[in-house]
Scaffold this motif. Structure first.
Motif, PDB file in Angstrom:
ATOM      1  N   ARG A 192     -25.349  -9.726 -20.276  1.00 59.80           N
ATOM      2  CA  ARG A 192     -25.829 -11.119 -20.134  1.00 59.80           C
ATOM      3  C   ARG A 192     -27.174 -11.212 -19.419  1.00 59.80           C
ATOM      4  O   ARG A 192     -27.778 -12.262 -19.375  1.00 59.80           O
ATOM      5  CB  ARG A 192     -24.787 -11.960 -19.394  1.00 59.80           C
ATOM      6  N   THR A 193     -27.629 -10.099 -18.809  1.00 61.19           N
ATOM      7  CA  THR A 193     -28.905 -10.135 -18.102  1.00 61.19           C
ATOM      8  C   THR A 193     -29.951  -9.311 -18.850  1.00 61.19           C
ATOM      9  O   THR A 193     -29.615  -8.389 -19.585  1.00 61.19           O
ATOM     10  CB  THR A 193     -28.757  -9.550 -16.686  1.00 61.19           C
ATOM     11  N   GLU A 194     -31.210  -9.642 -18.639  1.00 61.99           N
ATOM     12  CA  GLU A 194     -32.300  -8.908 -19.295  1.00 61.99           C
ATOM     13  C   GLU A 194     -32.317  -7.455 -18.839  1.00 61.99           C
ATOM     14  O   GLU A 194     -32.573  -6.543 -19.624  1.00 61.99           O
ATOM     15  CB  GLU A 194     -33.643  -9.581 -18.979  1.00 61.99           C
ATOM     16  N   GLU A 195     -31.985  -7.219 -17.543  1.00 58.59           N
ATOM     17  CA  GLU A 195     -31.973  -5.855 -17.016  1.00 58.59           C
ATOM     18  C   GLU A 195     -30.890  -5.019 -17.704  1.00 58.59           C
ATOM     19  O   GLU A 195     -31.108  -3.857 -18.050  1.00 58.59           O
ATOM     20  CB  GLU A 195     -31.728  -5.863 -15.492  1.00 58.59           C
ATOM     21  N   ARG A 197     -29.695  -5.533 -20.657  1.00 59.21           N
ATOM     22  CA  ARG A 197     -30.141  -5.293 -22.038  1.00 59.21           C
ATOM     23  C   ARG A 197     -31.177  -4.172 -22.079  1.00 59.21           C
ATOM     24  O   ARG A 197     -31.245  -3.415 -23.046  1.00 59.21           O
ATOM     25  CB  ARG A 197     -30.680  -6.586 -22.656  1.00 59.21           C
ATOM     26  N   ARG A 198     -31.987  -4.057 -21.015  1.00 56.23           N
ATOM     27  CA  ARG A 198     -32.965  -2.961 -20.963  1.00 56.23           C
ATOM     28  C   ARG A 198     -32.259  -1.611 -20.918  1.00 56.23           C
ATOM     29  O   ARG A 198     -32.716  -0.633 -21.523  1.00 56.23           O
ATOM     30  CB  ARG A 198     -33.874  -3.125 -19.736  1.00 56.23           C
ATOM     31  N   LYS A 442     -29.963  -2.069 -27.897  1.00 57.54           N
ATOM     32  CA  LYS A 442     -30.540  -3.379 -27.589  1.00 57.54           C
ATOM     33  C   LYS A 442     -31.114  -4.038 -28.843  1.00 57.54           C
ATOM     34  O   LYS A 442     -30.862  -5.214 -29.101  1.00 57.54           O
ATOM     35  CB  LYS A 442     -31.650  -3.226 -26.538  1.00 57.54           C
TER      36      LYS A 442
END
Length: 446
Positions: A192-195, A197-198, A442
């Motif tokens: 749920r967070t961009e981190e 997903r990274r 991703k």
């Protein structure tokens, strides 16, 4: 000889309690699928993992520096002055409740709680402009980044000589029937967070041929709102079934029903509240738990819950019947008949009893979802075995399956996976699967 005797006894007990079908038709065949997946593993990028490790470590250090700017470099302890350590519960208790004089949180053995839930609660009680809020913000950022560092380090340590991570799937660890994975745990990578997903971006298609196959991409497939679809099926609530069959945004449609407005007039806040309520009920969340999740007063959360149940009375009746039947029978069961025994429903300890009641609400829904995913894995693997495709299944993460695509097989694999996952079981509302393709985990998101 003892194992042989024990197997015979357990076989008889499973048969007596109606568990033999789950064991023989789901769990045993799945052993072979999981073994193939563990052996295949999934490729990771060493360079990207190293870059992410440096980034998250630097952010954690920045957060610690920010905290020190607010409260100083050291903390007075029983052993004298010590450098500020945001990982020390004892130091945090001194800083939060003595130095910053913040309101007390719930009592624990060592004093007052400093966990993530307590930090969120404190932030809602103090001025956003205060030193306390700034310190708590730095603490939260530190914890978030340290957790990400640990996740990345786990992947770095787990990467084998072949450049792939070979997790171990556990079939018996979760009482609901869900699979879990260890060494490393691929199911705790945040999505749920961009981190988070990274980190998923570090999982890549094989960079070199394997057994003569030069894989060209990854495919992800996951069930859309599977718990809510199971809730609709089991509760037979006509409002919920109607919301699914409308073909519109489920949570917007449900919010319109609850608040008595046109779907076009539903605000993003109303939609979010109904979504949280729906999933909260499916996971046995109380009004207090819902208030904490939505950051609203308990009485508001209770009123929202009541309003939800007014509109979806079938859901209310079903959830109430679950606990009543579990108390009478001593167990709950999934659509496929997998039982979870709950002896603490009769416990004299109120906390233990209420925790078990939440488990009674949660187990049939989460367990049915787990059974459906396992059955889908068996179906898809069977279809792959009987096709001429070289593509393969690599990972299962709750409601999502991840595949490696062989050259020229994307469209066939899409269709095969779609048909296998959506057709595995007929519910009162259709199962829906979303599919994405990319060179990294991703990129394959949808």
């Amino acid at each position: 000889r003892i194992i042989h005797e024990l197997a015979r006894l357990l076989h008889f007990e499973m048969e007596e309690h109606g568990q033999l079908k789950v064991y023989e038709e789901i769990e045993l065949p799945l052993l072979y699928v999981l073994a193939d997946m563990e052996q295949a593993g999934i490729a990771v990028s060493d360079a990207l993992l190293a870059e992410l490790h440096d980034t998250f470590s630097a952010r954690a250090a920045q957060a610690q520096d920010a905290a020190r700017t607010i409260v100083g470099d050291t903390v007075e302890t029983d052993d004298g002055e010590e450098p500020l350590n945001l990982a020390s519960v004892k130091q945090l208790q001194t800083v939060l409740f003595d130095k910053l004089a913040l309101p007390h949180t719930r009592k624990i053995k060592s004093g007052y709680s400093t966990d993530a839930e307590s930090v969120t609660e404190l932030l809602s009680k103090i001025s956003p402009e205060s030193d306390g809020a700034a310190f708590l913000g730095a603490l939260a950022a530190y914890r978030d980044n340290i957790k990400l560092v640990q996740t990345v380090e786990g992947l770095q340590k787990a990467a084998a000589d072949d450049g792939r991570v070979h997790t171990t799937f556990q079939q018996g660890a979760a009482s609901t029937g869900r699979l879990s994975s260890t060494a490393p745990n691929l199911q705790n990578i945040p999505i749920r967070t961009e981190e988070g997903r990274r980190i998923r971006g570090a999982f890549i298609v094989a960079p070199a041929p394997i057994d003569g196959v030069e894989y060209e991409g990854l495919l992800t497939a996951d069930y859309s709102q599977i718990e809510m679809r199971i809730m609709a099926h089991l509760s037979q609530d006509q409002g919920l079934i109607e919301a699914f069959n409308s073909g519109e945004d489920l949570h917007r449609t449900m919010a319109a029903m609850v608040f008595g407005v046109d779907p076009a007039d539903v605000t993003s806040d109303e939609r979010s509240r109904i979504k949280a309520t729906s999933y909260g009920l499916a996971y046995g969340l109380s009004a207090y738990g819902l208030s904490a999740q939505l950051q609203i007063p308990v009485h508001e959360a209770s009123a929202l819950r009541d309003r939800y149940f007014e509109r979806f009375g079938g859901v209310r009746d079903y959830l109430e019947s679950l606990v009543d039947e579990a108390r009478k029978d001593g167990w709950t069961q999934t659509i496929c008949g997998r039982r979870r025994y709950l002896p603490d429903l009769h416990s004299a300890n109120r906390t233990r009893r209420e925790m078990t009641e939440r488990a009674a609400l949660n187990a049939p829904i989460q367990g049915s979802a787990a059974d459906i995913v396992k059955m889908a894995m068996l179906d898809v693997e069977n279809r792959l075995d009987h096709s001429d495709l070289s593509s393969r299944m690599l990972v299962q993460i709750h409601d999502e399956l991840l595949f490696e695509i062989a050259p020229g097989e994307e469209e066939q694999l899409r269709q095969l996976v779609h048909d296998g996952m959506e057709g595995v079981m007929k519910l009162r509302v259709p199962l829906e699967v979303a599919i994405g393709v990319g060179e990294t985990w991703k990129d394959a998101a949808h």
